[in-house]
Motif scaffolding. Structure first.
Motif, PDB file in Angstrom:
ATOM      1  N   LYS A  77       0.817  -1.205   0.000  1.00  0.00           N
ATOM      2  CA  LYS A  77       0.000   0.000   0.000  1.00  0.00           C
ATOM      3  C   LYS A  77       0.853   1.258   0.000  1.00  0.00           C
ATOM      4  CE  LYS A  77      -1.117   0.130   4.955  1.00  0.00           C
ATOM      5  NZ  LYS A  77      -2.209   0.171   5.920  1.00  0.00           N
ATOM      6  N   LEU A  78       0.237   2.301  -0.493  1.00  0.00           N
ATOM      7  CA  LEU A  78       0.811   3.631  -0.540  1.00  0.00           C
ATOM      8  C   LEU A  78      -0.031   4.485   0.388  1.00  0.00           C
ATOM      9  CD1 LEU A  78       3.009   5.190  -2.189  1.00  0.00           C
ATOM     10  CD2 LEU A  78       1.191   5.789  -3.797  1.00  0.00           C
ATOM     11  N   ALA A  79       0.603   5.245   1.277  1.00  0.00           N
ATOM     12  CA  ALA A  79      -0.148   5.999   2.278  1.00  0.00           C
ATOM     13  C   ALA A  79       0.410   7.401   2.446  1.00  0.00           C
ATOM     14  CB  ALA A  79      -0.108   5.278   3.620  1.00  0.00           C
ATOM     15  N   LYS A  80      -0.459   8.280   2.895  1.00  0.00           N
ATOM     16  CA  LYS A  80      -0.048   9.622   3.266  1.00  0.00           C
ATOM     17  C   LYS A  80      -0.871  10.045   4.469  1.00  0.00           C
ATOM     18  CE  LYS A  80       0.425  14.395   1.941  1.00  0.00           C
ATOM     19  NZ  LYS A  80       0.607  15.351   0.893  1.00  0.00           N
ATOM     20  N   LYS A  81      -0.160  10.520   5.512  1.00  0.00           N
ATOM     21  CA  LYS A  81      -0.814  11.128   6.672  1.00  0.00           C
ATOM     22  C   LYS A  81      -0.664  12.635   6.521  1.00  0.00           C
ATOM     23  CE  LYS A  81      -0.219   7.536  10.151  1.00  0.00           C
ATOM     24  NZ  LYS A  81       0.312   7.205  11.476  1.00  0.00           N
ATOM     25  N   TYR A  82      -1.743  13.334   6.733  1.00  0.00           N
ATOM     26  CA  TYR A  82      -1.724  14.787   6.635  1.00  0.00           C
ATOM     27  C   TYR A  82      -1.342  15.386   7.977  1.00  0.00           C
ATOM     28  CZ  TYR A  82      -4.014  14.167   2.162  1.00  0.00           C
ATOM     29  OH  TYR A  82      -4.289  13.795   0.879  1.00  0.00           O
ATOM     30  N   GLU A  83      -0.704  16.548   7.931  1.00  0.00           N
ATOM     31  CA  GLU A  83      -0.383  17.274   9.155  1.00  0.00           C
ATOM     32  C   GLU A  83      -1.679  17.630   9.872  1.00  0.00           C
ATOM     33  OE1 GLU A  83       2.466  17.953  10.735  1.00  0.00           O
ATOM     34  OE2 GLU A  83       3.456  16.763   9.204  1.00  0.00           O
ATOM     35  N   ALA A  84      -1.632  17.652  11.188  1.00  0.00           N
ATOM     36  CA  ALA A  84      -2.811  17.998  11.979  1.00  0.00           C
ATOM     37  C   ALA A  84      -2.368  18.638  13.278  1.00  0.00           C
ATOM     38  CB  ALA A  84      -3.638  16.743  12.268  1.00  0.00           C
ATOM     39  N   ASP A  85      -3.201  19.507  13.807  1.00  0.00           N
ATOM     40  CA  ASP A  85      -2.914  20.120  15.103  1.00  0.00           C
ATOM     41  C   ASP A  85      -2.971  19.084  16.214  1.00  0.00           C
ATOM     42  OD1 ASP A  85      -2.580  22.624  13.969  1.00  0.00           O
ATOM     43  OD2 ASP A  85      -4.692  23.172  14.268  1.00  0.00           O
ATOM     44  N   ASP A  86      -3.827  18.077  16.054  1.00  0.00           N
ATOM     45  CA  ASP A  86      -3.997  17.030  17.051  1.00  0.00           C
ATOM     46  C   ASP A  86      -3.321  15.753  16.554  1.00  0.00           C
ATOM     47  OD1 ASP A  86      -4.764  15.154  18.905  1.00  0.00           O
ATOM     48  OD2 ASP A  86      -6.917  15.437  18.621  1.00  0.00           O
ATOM     49  N   PRO A  87      -2.176  15.365  17.130  1.00  0.00           N
ATOM     50  CA  PRO A  87      -1.495  14.159  16.653  1.00  0.00           C
ATOM     51  C   PRO A  87      -2.263  12.871  16.956  1.00  0.00           C
ATOM     52  CG  PRO A  87      -0.416  14.998  18.609  1.00  0.00           C
ATOM     53  CD  PRO A  87      -1.464  16.006  18.233  1.00  0.00           C
ATOM     54  N   LEU A  88      -3.326  12.967  17.747  1.00  0.00           N
ATOM     55  CA  LEU A  88      -4.142  11.788  18.043  1.00  0.00           C
ATOM     56  C   LEU A  88      -5.197  11.530  16.971  1.00  0.00           C
ATOM     57  CD1 LEU A  88      -4.715  12.370  21.864  1.00  0.00           C
ATOM     58  CD2 LEU A  88      -3.016  10.904  20.783  1.00  0.00           C
ATOM     59  N   ALA A  89      -5.426  12.490  16.097  1.00  0.00           N
ATOM     60  CA  ALA A  89      -6.449  12.355  15.055  1.00  0.00           C
ATOM     61  C   ALA A  89      -5.936  13.011  13.784  1.00  0.00           C
ATOM     62  CB  ALA A  89      -7.755  13.002  15.513  1.00  0.00           C
ATOM     63  N   ARG A  90      -5.429  12.179  12.872  1.00  0.00           N
ATOM     64  CA  ARG A  90      -4.843  12.707  11.639  1.00  0.00           C
ATOM     65  C   ARG A  90      -5.531  12.086  10.431  1.00  0.00           C
ATOM     66  NH1 ARG A  90       1.400  11.847  12.223  1.00  0.00           N
ATOM     67  NH2 ARG A  90       1.419  13.021  10.295  1.00  0.00           N
ATOM     68  N   ALA A  91      -5.826  12.922   9.451  1.00  0.00           N
ATOM     69  CA  ALA A  91      -6.381  12.418   8.201  1.00  0.00           C
ATOM     70  C   ALA A  91      -5.311  11.594   7.487  1.00  0.00           C
ATOM     71  CB  ALA A  91      -6.838  13.581   7.318  1.00  0.00           C
ATOM     72  N   MET A  92      -5.752  10.467   6.943  1.00  0.00           N
ATOM     73  CA  MET A  92      -4.829   9.552   6.278  1.00  0.00           C
ATOM     74  C   MET A  92      -5.526   8.925   5.079  1.00  0.00           C
ATOM     75  SD  MET A  92      -2.975   6.246   7.924  1.00  0.00           S
ATOM     76  CE  MET A  92      -1.733   5.364   7.019  1.00  0.00           C
ATOM     77  N   VAL A  93      -4.777   8.732   4.025  1.00  0.00           N
ATOM     78  CA  VAL A  93      -5.305   8.066   2.844  1.00  0.00           C
ATOM     79  C   VAL A  93      -4.408   6.880   2.511  1.00  0.00           C
ATOM     80  CG1 VAL A  93      -4.086   9.579   1.218  1.00  0.00           C
ATOM     81  CG2 VAL A  93      -6.162   8.415   0.498  1.00  0.00           C
ATOM     82  N   ASN A  94      -5.019   5.768   2.099  1.00  0.00           N
ATOM     83  CA  ASN A  94      -4.305   4.559   1.695  1.00  0.00           C
ATOM     84  C   ASN A  94      -4.768   4.138   0.311  1.00  0.00           C
ATOM     85  OD1 ASN A  94      -2.677   3.616   3.986  1.00  0.00           O
ATOM     86  ND2 ASN A  94      -4.633   3.434   5.036  1.00  0.00           N
ATOM     87  N   ALA A  95      -3.848   3.661  -0.491  1.00  0.00           N
ATOM     88  CA  ALA A  95      -4.178   3.038  -1.769  1.00  0.00           C
ATOM     89  C   ALA A  95      -3.484   1.680  -1.786  1.00  0.00           C
ATOM     90  CB  ALA A  95      -3.697   3.900  -2.925  1.00  0.00           C
ATOM     91  N   TYR A  96      -4.250   0.614  -1.967  1.00  0.00           N
ATOM     92  CA  TYR A  96      -3.666  -0.715  -2.045  1.00  0.00           C
ATOM     93  C   TYR A  96      -3.185  -0.967  -3.462  1.00  0.00           C
ATOM     94  CZ  TYR A  96      -5.038  -1.493   2.683  1.00  0.00           C
ATOM     95  OH  TYR A  96      -5.126  -1.386   4.039  1.00  0.00           O
ATOM     96  N   LEU A  97      -2.008  -1.568  -3.585  1.00  0.00           N
ATOM     97  CA  LEU A  97      -1.321  -1.703  -4.855  1.00  0.00           C
ATOM     98  C   LEU A  97      -1.145  -3.170  -5.239  1.00  0.00           C
ATOM     99  CD1 LEU A  97       1.623   0.778  -4.098  1.00  0.00           C
ATOM    100  CD2 LEU A  97      -0.545   1.307  -5.249  1.00  0.00           C
ATOM    101  N   THR A  98      -0.902  -3.406  -6.530  1.00  0.00           N
ATOM    102  CA  THR A  98      -0.468  -4.717  -6.993  1.00  0.00           C
ATOM    103  C   THR A  98       1.048  -4.796  -6.799  1.00  0.00           C
ATOM    104  OG1 THR A  98      -0.007  -3.991  -9.241  1.00  0.00           O
ATOM    105  CG2 THR A  98      -2.285  -4.741  -8.765  1.00  0.00           C
TER     106      THR A  98
END
Length: 180
Positions: free
Chosen positions: A66-87
């Motif tokens: 998988k390919l992932a990115k976590k976005y910066e956030a003021d609260d390190p306990l709740a961060r937006a994240m996106v995942n893409a599963y790959l071949t």
């Protein structure tokens, strides 16, 4: 209107909010880990906040990418994240990019009705053990007790984020591990 990464971090539409707490583990207090684990090879792609991950299940040998990115956030306990599963072929394309590597074994450790993910690092991070736990909402996350084998909580310590760990050379990693 055009949507940006800042918009996604502020109000996730295409990602999910990952709510997790992270702990530095005191290895001497940690109960025996189950032999089953997932071998995780993380490649932090140079000059980005993108992580390429290869996961291998120790029991079945199954591999996921998988390919992932976590976005910066003021609260390190709740961060937006996106995942893409790959071949496997897609993974190889991204794996050709320059990156810093982290290798760890992730063990599931049940405690008090919850399950912690305990990461035992290897290579230049040998000796580092971190644990994390996720919950569906902020109240449930806050209600999780600190495990008795935790040296301390490290959510607010950027040195223990994956990208920061990946950037450490062997000497800097040794200093971080020794500092506890």
């Amino acid at each position: 209107m055009m949507r940006t990464g800042a918009d996604e971090a502020a109000a996730p539409k295409y990602s999910h909010v990952e709510r997790e707490r992270r702990f530095l583990v005191e290895r001497a207090l940690l109960p025996a880990l189950p032999p089953a684990h997932v071998l995780i090879e993380d490649r932090y792609i140079t000059a980005t906040r993108v992580r390429l991950r290869r996961m291998t299940d120790s029991a079945s040998g199954e591999i996921a990418y998988k390919l992932a990115k976590k976005y910066e956030a003021d609260d390190p306990l709740a961060r937006a994240m996106v995942n893409a599963y790959l071949t496997a072929a897609e993974y190889e394309v991204f794996a050709a990019l320059p990156a810093a590597l982290i290798v760890k074994r992730r063990h599931a450790l049940p405690m008090g009705g919850a399950e912690f993910a305990v990461d035992v690092f290897s290579q230049r991070l040998e000796g580092l053990v971190l644990a994390e736990i996720e919950a569906g909402d902020a109240d449930a996350l806050a209600a999780i007790p600190i495990p008795p084998w935790a040296a301390r909580e490290v959510n607010h310590d950027a040195r223990y984020q994956g990208g920061a760990l990946a950037a450490l050379d062997r000497a800097a990693a040794a200093l971080l591990i020794a500092a506890r």
